[in-house]
Scaffold this motif. Structure first.
Motif, PDB file in Angstrom:
ATOM      1  N   ARG A   1     -12.890  -9.515 -11.693  1.00 63.27           N
ATOM      2  CA  ARG A   1     -13.890 -10.472 -12.155  1.00 63.27           C
ATOM      3  C   ARG A   1     -15.253  -9.791 -12.304  1.00 63.27           C
ATOM      4  O   ARG A   1     -15.951  -9.973 -13.312  1.00 63.27           O
ATOM      5  CB  ARG A   1     -13.993 -11.635 -11.158  1.00 63.27           C
ATOM      6  CG  ARG A   1     -15.104 -12.650 -11.446  1.00 63.27           C
ATOM      7  CD  ARG A   1     -14.865 -13.391 -12.719  1.00 63.27           C
ATOM      8  NE  ARG A   1     -15.876 -14.423 -12.948  1.00 63.27           N
ATOM      9  CZ  ARG A   1     -16.135 -14.958 -14.128  1.00 63.27           C
ATOM     10  NH1 ARG A   1     -15.461 -14.569 -15.204  1.00 63.27           N
ATOM     11  NH2 ARG A   1     -17.056 -15.885 -14.263  1.00 63.27           N
ATOM     12  N   VAL A   2     -15.629  -8.990 -11.337  1.00 62.00           N
ATOM     13  CA  VAL A   2     -16.909  -8.287 -11.384  1.00 62.00           C
ATOM     14  C   VAL A   2     -16.952  -7.326 -12.567  1.00 62.00           C
ATOM     15  O   VAL A   2     -17.913  -7.298 -13.335  1.00 62.00           O
ATOM     16  CB  VAL A   2     -17.162  -7.529 -10.067  1.00 62.00           C
ATOM     17  CG1 VAL A   2     -18.359  -6.595 -10.202  1.00 62.00           C
ATOM     18  CG2 VAL A   2     -17.371  -8.511  -8.924  1.00 62.00           C
ATOM     19  N   ASN A   3     -15.890  -6.565 -12.742  1.00 62.28           N
ATOM     20  CA  ASN A   3     -15.856  -5.597 -13.836  1.00 62.28           C
ATOM     21  C   ASN A   3     -15.890  -6.301 -15.193  1.00 62.28           C
ATOM     22  O   ASN A   3     -16.542  -5.832 -16.139  1.00 62.28           O
ATOM     23  CB  ASN A   3     -14.607  -4.723 -13.731  1.00 62.28           C
ATOM     24  CG  ASN A   3     -14.649  -3.547 -14.692  1.00 62.28           C
ATOM     25  OD1 ASN A   3     -15.450  -2.623 -14.516  1.00 62.28           O
ATOM     26  ND2 ASN A   3     -13.787  -3.565 -15.701  1.00 62.28           N
ATOM     27  N   GLY A   4     -15.197  -7.436 -15.290  1.00 64.32           N
ATOM     28  CA  GLY A   4     -15.186  -8.184 -16.538  1.00 64.32           C
ATOM     29  C   GLY A   4     -16.573  -8.682 -16.909  1.00 64.32           C
ATOM     30  O   GLY A   4     -16.971  -8.626 -18.079  1.00 64.32           O
ATOM     31  N   LEU A   5     -17.328  -9.159 -15.914  1.00 66.32           N
ATOM     32  CA  LEU A   5     -18.675  -9.635 -16.180  1.00 66.32           C
ATOM     33  C   LEU A   5     -19.620  -8.490 -16.529  1.00 66.32           C
ATOM     34  O   LEU A   5     -20.463  -8.613 -17.414  1.00 66.32           O
ATOM     35  CB  LEU A   5     -19.211 -10.403 -14.965  1.00 66.32           C
ATOM     36  CG  LEU A   5     -18.661 -11.825 -14.803  1.00 66.32           C
ATOM     37  CD1 LEU A   5     -19.000 -12.381 -13.426  1.00 66.32           C
ATOM     38  CD2 LEU A   5     -19.214 -12.746 -15.885  1.00 66.32           C
ATOM     39  N   LEU A   6     -19.457  -7.357 -15.831  1.00 68.59           N
ATOM     40  CA  LEU A   6     -20.297  -6.199 -16.150  1.00 68.59           C
ATOM     41  C   LEU A   6     -20.024  -5.710 -17.568  1.00 68.59           C
ATOM     42  O   LEU A   6     -20.948  -5.294 -18.281  1.00 68.59           O
ATOM     43  CB  LEU A   6     -20.052  -5.074 -15.142  1.00 68.59           C
ATOM     44  CG  LEU A   6     -20.581  -5.332 -13.725  1.00 68.59           C
ATOM     45  CD1 LEU A   6     -20.252  -4.153 -12.819  1.00 68.59           C
ATOM     46  CD2 LEU A   6     -22.087  -5.580 -13.749  1.00 68.59           C
ATOM     47  N   GLU A   7     -18.779  -5.789 -17.975  1.00 69.35           N
ATOM     48  CA  GLU A   7     -18.448  -5.412 -19.351  1.00 69.35           C
ATOM     49  C   GLU A   7     -19.083  -6.387 -20.336  1.00 69.35           C
ATOM     50  O   GLU A   7     -19.604  -5.994 -21.378  1.00 69.35           O
ATOM     51  CB  GLU A   7     -16.929  -5.390 -19.526  1.00 69.35           C
ATOM     52  CG  GLU A   7     -16.492  -4.907 -20.899  1.00 69.35           C
ATOM     53  CD  GLU A   7     -14.979  -4.760 -21.004  1.00 69.35           C
ATOM     54  OE1 GLU A   7     -14.492  -4.513 -22.130  1.00 69.35           O
ATOM     55  OE2 GLU A   7     -14.285  -4.888 -19.974  1.00 69.35           O
TER      56      GLU A   7
ATOM     57  N   LEU B   1     -27.825 -12.538 -14.213  1.00 72.76           N
ATOM     58  CA  LEU B   1     -27.013 -13.468 -14.992  1.00 72.76           C
ATOM     59  C   LEU B   1     -25.536 -13.328 -14.630  1.00 72.76           C
ATOM     60  O   LEU B   1     -24.840 -14.334 -14.400  1.00 72.76           O
ATOM     61  CB  LEU B   1     -27.218 -13.208 -16.485  1.00 72.76           C
ATOM     62  CG  LEU B   1     -26.311 -13.986 -17.445  1.00 72.76           C
ATOM     63  CD1 LEU B   1     -26.526 -15.477 -17.295  1.00 72.76           C
ATOM     64  CD2 LEU B   1     -26.569 -13.547 -18.888  1.00 72.76           C
ATOM     65  N   ALA B   2     -25.043 -12.096 -14.561  1.00 76.18           N
ATOM     66  CA  ALA B   2     -23.641 -11.883 -14.201  1.00 76.18           C
ATOM     67  C   ALA B   2     -23.357 -12.416 -12.803  1.00 76.18           C
ATOM     68  O   ALA B   2     -22.305 -13.009 -12.547  1.00 76.18           O
ATOM     69  CB  ALA B   2     -23.308 -10.390 -14.276  1.00 76.18           C
TER      70      ALA B   2
ATOM     71  N   PRO C   1     -19.042 -16.967  -9.827  1.00 80.38           N
ATOM     72  CA  PRO C   1     -18.172 -18.002  -9.250  1.00 80.38           C
ATOM     73  C   PRO C   1     -17.697 -19.046 -10.257  1.00 80.38           C
ATOM     74  O   PRO C   1     -17.150 -20.073  -9.852  1.00 80.38           O
ATOM     75  CB  PRO C   1     -19.076 -18.656  -8.186  1.00 80.38           C
ATOM     76  CG  PRO C   1     -20.251 -17.768  -8.036  1.00 80.38           C
ATOM     77  CD  PRO C   1     -20.433 -17.128  -9.368  1.00 80.38           C
ATOM     78  N   ARG C   2     -17.926 -18.811 -11.542  1.00 77.97           N
ATOM     79  CA  ARG C   2     -17.532 -19.719 -12.616  1.00 77.97           C
ATOM     80  C   ARG C   2     -18.148 -21.113 -12.456  1.00 77.97           C
ATOM     81  O   ARG C   2     -17.431 -22.131 -12.456  1.00 77.97           O
ATOM     82  CB  ARG C   2     -16.003 -19.840 -12.706  1.00 77.97           C
ATOM     83  CG  ARG C   2     -15.296 -18.527 -12.943  1.00 77.97           C
ATOM     84  CD  ARG C   2     -13.791 -18.729 -13.077  1.00 77.97           C
ATOM     85  NE  ARG C   2     -13.078 -17.470 -13.071  1.00 77.97           N
ATOM     86  CZ  ARG C   2     -12.898 -16.697 -14.145  1.00 77.97           C
ATOM     87  NH1 ARG C   2     -13.390 -17.085 -15.302  1.00 77.97           N
ATOM     88  NH2 ARG C   2     -12.231 -15.564 -14.059  1.00 77.97           N
TER      89      ARG C   2
END
Length: 356
Positions: free
Chosen positions: A127-133, A158-159, A164-165
């Protein structure tokens, strides 16, 4: 920029408004700040609160977050009553909202990835990596906040708020500490990321360009002796072209307000005969945007050029006429007239008018 988050209380039904504000009023002691505010944010909407200082827009945002308890009215988040009649029913940490305030408050001892993952109840590197991307910071995951630019820190905040969606994202002046050159790019990124993550947004700003370019709806607050009230709630183009008051007209961009006398769809004015957007009778205040006006050199004219600026590929002429200061937009393909040039203003297209 400060960010605080909690996991959503539950997955709301698709047709439930992420935010419903009903008749909310608030006072600090004997000083009224908000008065009978009604506002709804629908699923997937990006709503911007716009208004002058002292209109209560930040207080309203903080009330939704649970950082302020409004003295009257009710706030519902995802169909649950968060506060009502001066009492909080759901504490901040259980409201399921993402918060991004203007002060940077990333944890200085945590790297970017750790900051983004901080609000997750269960660690999720994916989840963290997806948001950073998504925010373009994958290569900065191991960096500490102190090594980042202001714009990069804002993207981390922002990320982290979205991790936590949350169904609702609250933003308070998110571009206050960002260079103007970055604002448009970051604004587009913020809007795209929020949409992709399924978050509805309520943003507070005093920046009319950000408000008009990003919002699905603009809600304009105006201060009164009873506290801030909603004076207009409409799409950006409506707020710009058909403002509900002089305050709204001036908040949403440069304009010239002149007295005119309406007789149906025509009105006589210091700039000659105007065509109105709707038929009216009697005295009106005509609102002219810079792009509606053209300066025509004329030695006998009643308008004089006192200066000019090069703005966004056009010349913005500063003029003085019978109605006071006037800004006129002129294509940069034509050299601006020298200061002191006399002329007249020609107005193109139907003009919006205000009545008392």
């Amino acid at each position: 920029m400060e960010s605080g988050y909690s996991a959503p209380m539950s997955s709301p039904a698709a047709n439930v408004a992420p935010l419903q504000i009903s008749a909310v009023s608030h006072s600090y002691g004997e000083t009224p700040v908000l008065h009978a505010v009604d506002l709804q944010v629908n699923p997937g909407e990006f709503v911007v609160l716009l208004g002058p200082s002292g209109c209560g827009k930040t207080t309203l945002l903080r009330a939704v977050a649970g950082l302020v308890t409004p003295t009257e009215g009710a706030i519902e988040i995802d169909g649950r009553v968060a506060s009502e009649s001066g009492e909080d029913r759901i504490p901040t940490e259980h409201r399921g909202v993402g918060l991004v305030f203007q002060e940077y408050a990333l944890f200085p001892h945590m790297n970017v990835a750790q900051n983004v993952g901080y609000g997750l109840q269960t660690p999720s590197p994916a989840r963290v990596n997806g948001l950073l991307e998504l925010v373009g910071l994958v290569d900065f995951a191991e960096r500490l906040p102190a090594s980042l630019s202001g714009g990069q820190q804002q993207r981390v905040a922002l990320a982290r708020a979205l991790a936590p969606r949350p169904s609702l994202l609250l933003l308070d002046e998110p571009f206050a500490n960002v260079d103007a050159a970055l604002r448009d790019a970051l604004g587009a990124l913020l809007r795209r990321v929020a949409k992709e993550q399924g978050a509805s947004v309520l943003m507070v700003t005093h920046d009319q360009e950000a408000a008009l370019s990003m919002a699905d709806r603009v809600v304009v607050l105006e201060p009164t002796v009873q506290g801030g009230v909603v004076i207009q709630d409409a799409p950006p183009i409506t707020v710009y072209r058909e403002p509900a008051s002089e305050t709204v007209a001036q908040l949403t961009g440069p304009c010239t307000l002149i007295d005119a006398l309406a007789n149906g769809e025509k009105a006589s004015s210091p700039f000659g005969e105007l065509t109105l957007t709707e038929a009216k009778k009697g005295p009106v205040r005509a609102m002219l945007r810079p792009e509606q006006m053209q300066f025509v050199p004329d030695p006998k004219g009643n308008v004089k050029v006192v200066g000019h600026q090069f703005v966004a590929g056009n010349h913005r002429l500063q003029c003085v006429g019978p109605s006071g200061p006037t800004q006129v937009l002129q294509s940069s393909a034509t050299p601006p007239p020298p200061e002191g040039t006399a002329g007249r203003i020609e107005v193109a297209g139907p003009v919006w008018s205000l009545t008392d």
